[in-house]
Design an enzyme around this catalytic site. Structure first.
Site, PDB file in Angstrom:
ATOM      1  N   CYS A 135       0.826  -1.209   0.000  1.00  0.00           N
ATOM      2  CA  CYS A 135       0.000   0.000   0.000  1.00  0.00           C
ATOM      3  C   CYS A 135       0.870   1.272   0.000  1.00  0.00           C
ATOM      4  O   CYS A 135       1.778   1.395  -0.798  1.00  0.00           O
ATOM      5  CB  CYS A 135      -0.940  -0.085   1.206  1.00  0.00           C
ATOM      6  SG  CYS A 135      -2.384   0.961   1.117  1.00  0.00           S
ATOM      7  N   HIS A 136       0.630   2.204   0.929  1.00  0.00           N
ATOM      8  CA  HIS A 136       1.439   3.428   0.971  1.00  0.00           C
ATOM      9  C   HIS A 136       2.866   3.169   1.434  1.00  0.00           C
ATOM     10  O   HIS A 136       3.754   3.994   1.217  1.00  0.00           O
ATOM     11  CB  HIS A 136       0.787   4.464   1.892  1.00  0.00           C
ATOM     12  CG  HIS A 136      -0.505   4.994   1.364  1.00  0.00           C
ATOM     13  ND1 HIS A 136      -1.720   4.446   1.718  1.00  0.00           N
ATOM     14  CD2 HIS A 136      -0.782   5.997   0.478  1.00  0.00           C
ATOM     15  CE1 HIS A 136      -2.686   5.099   1.087  1.00  0.00           C
ATOM     16  NE2 HIS A 136      -2.143   6.036   0.332  1.00  0.00           N
ATOM     17  N   GLU A 166      -6.934   6.247  -4.079  1.00  0.00           N
ATOM     18  CA  GLU A 166      -6.740   7.482  -3.305  1.00  0.00           C
ATOM     19  C   GLU A 166      -7.950   8.410  -3.473  1.00  0.00           C
ATOM     20  O   GLU A 166      -8.422   9.029  -2.517  1.00  0.00           O
ATOM     21  CB  GLU A 166      -5.462   8.178  -3.784  1.00  0.00           C
ATOM     22  CG  GLU A 166      -4.800   9.045  -2.740  1.00  0.00           C
ATOM     23  CD  GLU A 166      -4.248   8.282  -1.537  1.00  0.00           C
ATOM     24  OE1 GLU A 166      -4.990   8.176  -0.539  1.00  0.00           O
ATOM     25  OE2 GLU A 166      -3.101   7.815  -1.577  1.00  0.00           O
TER      26      GLU A 166
END
Length: 230
Positions: A135-136, A166
């Site tokens: 993910c991030h 997002e």
């Protein structure tokens, strides 16, 4: 006899959005679901963060229906490691054969430009270890350079939280940059699932990346497979 591996799970310390009142931090399942796979192999682990100490947890990631979150968040050892994470400066990269970047939006602020994180990652990778991120957390790979000066992710198959995801969580205006765009700008070969928020991973040699929270378990499983079954 299994070779002895040890994993370093890296988490964010960042909690604030520019304008949103709620707090960010670690997306809990991205740590617990990954670790759940390691636990099956009894792989020892440490949890580290840029500043050390208590890892903040994104309040939106406490899913009471998630048994794996419940299991590990209430596990005294895991909880202690989360609340007393190592400072990156106190980490000896030679101790680890796996580094795993958890996500949560906070990572977008304190992972990409952290030089200690880049050095630890390079050391583990160049010594034959696995680099994994979800993910991030994939933002932690953006600026990692190998000893010859080449970027780790240059021309490599990779995934991470997508622009569409997002926008769907309505945080595209809050983050300092869009991860998908940044990965493409760094010449990574970015791909994603056709449908947002479904599990999706990419594997490129000793690098395993997952697109979103639901990909964390698959990342863990793939790391184990690559390390033990090759």
């Amino acid at each position: 006899m299994d070779p002895t591996y040890k994993a370093l799970i890296v988490c964010t310390n960042h909690t604030d959005y520019p304008t949103k009142p709620h707090k960010t931090g670690l997306w809990l399942s991205e740590a617990t679901h990954f670790y759940d796979e390691l636990a099956d192999r009894n792989i020892p682990y440490d949890i580290a963060s840029p500043n050390g100490g208590s890892v903040p947890i994104d309040e939106k990631s406490f899913d009471r229906r998630d048994n794996v979150n419940e299991k590990w968040y209430n596990d005294p050892t895991f909880r202690h490691k989360l609340e007393h994470s190592l400072k990156l400066e106190d980490v000896n990269p030679s101790d680890y054969q796996i580094i795993y970047f958890t996500g949560g939006h906070g990572t977008m602020w304190d992972f990409p430009n952290n030089q200690q994180l880049q050095e630890i990652t390079r050391h583990i990778y160049e010594n034959g270890g696995m680099v994994a991120a979800v993910c991030h957390g994939v933002s932690g790979l953006l600026n990692v350079q190998l000893s010859d000066g080449s970027p780790l992710i240059d021309n490599r198959q990779i995934t991470g939280f997508s622009n569409m995801e997002e926008k769907l969580v309505r945080l595209d205006e809050e983050v300092p940059f869009l991860l998908e765009d940044a990965l493409k700008q760094k010449n990574a070969l970015y791909s994603k699932s056709l449908i947002p928020f479904l599990p999706y991973i990419e594997v490129d040699e000793r690098m395993v990346t997952g697109q979103n929270p639901l990909s964390a378990r698959k990342v863990g499983r793939k790391v184990i497979e690559e390390m033990y079954e090759k």
